[in-house]
Write a protein that holds these residues in place. Structure first.
Motif, PDB file in Angstrom:
ATOM      1  N   ALA A   1      11.939  -4.358  -2.266  1.00  0.00           N
ATOM      2  CA  ALA A   1      11.416  -3.191  -2.984  1.00  0.00           C
ATOM      3  C   ALA A   1      11.040  -2.081  -2.012  1.00  0.00           C
ATOM      4  CB  ALA A   1      10.200  -3.603  -3.813  1.00  0.00           C
ATOM      5  N   GLU A   2      10.407  -2.448  -0.911  1.00  0.00           N
ATOM      6  CA  GLU A   2      10.032  -1.457   0.104  1.00  0.00           C
ATOM      7  C   GLU A   2      11.268  -0.797   0.694  1.00  0.00           C
ATOM      8  OE1 GLU A   2       7.577  -1.303   4.357  1.00  0.00           O
ATOM      9  OE2 GLU A   2       7.505  -3.108   3.095  1.00  0.00           O
TER      10      GLU A   2
ATOM     11  N   VAL B   1      14.227  -7.660  -7.969  1.00  0.00           N
ATOM     12  CA  VAL B   1      13.178  -6.636  -7.882  1.00  0.00           C
ATOM     13  C   VAL B   1      13.169  -5.844  -9.179  1.00  0.00           C
ATOM     14  CG1 VAL B   1      12.518  -4.439  -6.806  1.00  0.00           C
ATOM     15  CG2 VAL B   1      13.150  -6.361  -5.368  1.00  0.00           C
TER      16      VAL B   1
ATOM     17  N   LEU C   1      11.301  -2.239 -10.480  1.00  0.00           N
ATOM     18  CA  LEU C   1      10.479  -1.087 -10.127  1.00  0.00           C
ATOM     19  C   LEU C   1      10.176  -0.282 -11.380  1.00  0.00           C
ATOM     20  CD1 LEU C   1      12.461   0.183  -6.992  1.00  0.00           C
ATOM     21  CD2 LEU C   1      10.353  -1.148  -6.971  1.00  0.00           C
TER      22      LEU C   1
ATOM     23  N   ALA D   1       9.000  -8.131  -2.433  1.00  0.00           N
ATOM     24  CA  ALA D   1       8.275  -6.953  -1.948  1.00  0.00           C
ATOM     25  C   ALA D   1       9.009  -6.254  -0.812  1.00  0.00           C
ATOM     26  CB  ALA D   1       6.871  -7.356  -1.501  1.00  0.00           C
TER      27      ALA D   1
ATOM     28  N   LYS E   1       4.997   0.565  -9.700  1.00  0.00           N
ATOM     29  CA  LYS E   1       4.721  -0.840  -9.977  1.00  0.00           C
ATOM     30  C   LYS E   1       5.901  -1.677  -9.482  1.00  0.00           C
ATOM     31  CE  LYS E   1       3.758  -4.142 -13.693  1.00  0.00           C
ATOM     32  NZ  LYS E   1       3.613  -4.331 -15.172  1.00  0.00           N
ATOM     33  N   VAL E   2       5.633  -2.666  -8.663  1.00  0.00           N
ATOM     34  CA  VAL E   2       6.678  -3.492  -8.054  1.00  0.00           C
ATOM     35  C   VAL E   2       6.508  -4.936  -8.483  1.00  0.00           C
ATOM     36  CG1 VAL E   2       7.638  -4.348  -5.882  1.00  0.00           C
ATOM     37  CG2 VAL E   2       6.866  -1.968  -6.058  1.00  0.00           C
ATOM     38  N   GLU E   3       7.609  -5.544  -8.908  1.00  0.00           N
ATOM     39  CA  GLU E   3       7.625  -6.972  -9.199  1.00  0.00           C
ATOM     40  C   GLU E   3       8.812  -7.594  -8.463  1.00  0.00           C
ATOM     41  OE1 GLU E   3       7.780  -7.590 -13.381  1.00  0.00           O
ATOM     42  OE2 GLU E   3       5.757  -6.808 -13.745  1.00  0.00           O
TER      43      GLU E   3
ATOM     44  N   LEU F   1      12.757   1.704  -1.914  1.00  0.00           N
ATOM     45  CA  LEU F   1      11.956   2.931  -1.998  1.00  0.00           C
ATOM     46  C   LEU F   1      12.138   3.785  -0.744  1.00  0.00           C
ATOM     47  CD1 LEU F   1       8.719   1.436  -3.563  1.00  0.00           C
ATOM     48  CD2 LEU F   1      10.367   2.956  -4.697  1.00  0.00           C
TER      49      LEU F   1
END
Length: 274
Positions: free
Chosen positions: A263-264, A228, A230, A260, A255-257, A267
């Motif tokens: 990343a969620e 990930v 961010l 997903a 911005k997320v790469e 966060l």
């Protein structure tokens, strides 16, 4: 006499934020003290009450004897109840009473800091009857005061000091807890890397590396294949890490790469302040 060199940066950061807060609240009219802030459940008055109470405890004074009402929805857990006592006991104080007590408390704390002779490893009291080193206490007062300065600035519409000495202390506190956030709280897989790229008044790019045993560490070297990545601005990072905003509310600023779902999760668990 000046404080110990390892305490000086925290003393300077605290002083900078404390003086800024004093300037912010001095001209407030009565109604402005009731403005809601991003800190859940707390008004401008409540934040200033909290700061007065915490500095009063740093002076070694006893805590007020006070029973909290049962209808404070934002108070959950023993730590929150501990913090709320110093707040609730001042909820009916007027603006002039608040500014007078704040100024008196800051004068005494400034005098205490100027005359500080204790070693950084001296044990002092911490919330809930615990103990912490004097260095940790100084660091956390600098961090807490800067974060609440930002709460007040948002509530009063007076932005500023996002790159102040307190902001740099906050950055270091955030980075210290980031490995746990990624590896344990968000559950990043073993042998993976997560890159966090923050831009704005305070900038940093860090890689959290999770080893084969699931333990996280952080360094400044880039990762060629992070699971990930961010990218977000400093103010958004602060608001997320302090629990002032939910990730969905600032999704357009992040911005997320990569993965997903991970990343969620990162966060969602970025907030670590009670």
């Amino acid at each position: 006499m000046t404080v110990h060199p390892s305490l000086q940066p925290y003393a300077d950061a605290w002083t900078h934020s404390a003086e800024a807060i004093s300037e912010l609240v001095q001209p407030l009219v009565e109604g402005e003290w009731n403005r809601a802030t991003p800190c859940p459940g707390w008004s401008v008055r409540d934040i200033v009450s909290h700061l007065i109470g915490m500095e009063d405890e740093m002076l070694g004074n006893p805590r007020p004897i006070h029973t909290l009402p049962r209808d404070l929805y934002h108070v959950r857990g023993d730590f929150a109840r501990y913090m709320e006592v110093q707040v609730d006991v001042r909820r009916h104080h007027t603006g002039p009473e608040m500014t007078a007590e704040l100024e008196y408390t800051l004068i005494r704390r400034n005098r205490q800091i100027r005359n500080e002779t204790r070693a950084p490893d001296t044990r002092v009291r911490a919330p809930l009857g615990a103990e912490q080193s004097l260095e940790v206490a100084y660091r956390m007062r600098a961090f807490d005061t800067w974060c609440h300065e930002q709460d007040l600035r948002i509530a009063l519409g007076v932005p500023g000091n996002l790159d102040s000495p307190g902001a740099l202390v906050a950055r270091d506190v955030f980075l210290e807890v980031l490995p746990k956030t990624v590896a344990k709280d968000a559950g990043a897989p073993p042998n993976s890397a997560v890159v966090v790229d923050v831009h704005g008044p305070v900038e940093f790019l860090r890689t959290v590396r999770v080893d084969a045993d699931g333990r996280g560490s952080v360094d400044g070297s880039p990762s060629l294949g992070p699971v990930v990545a961010l990218a977000l601005d400093w103010e958004t990072y602060v608001r997320l890490a302090c629990g002032r905003v939910r990730p969905a509310a600032v999704a357009d600023r992040v911005k997320v790469e990569g993965d997903a779902a991970l990343a969620e999760a990162i966060l969602a668990t970025l907030a670590f302040t009670p």
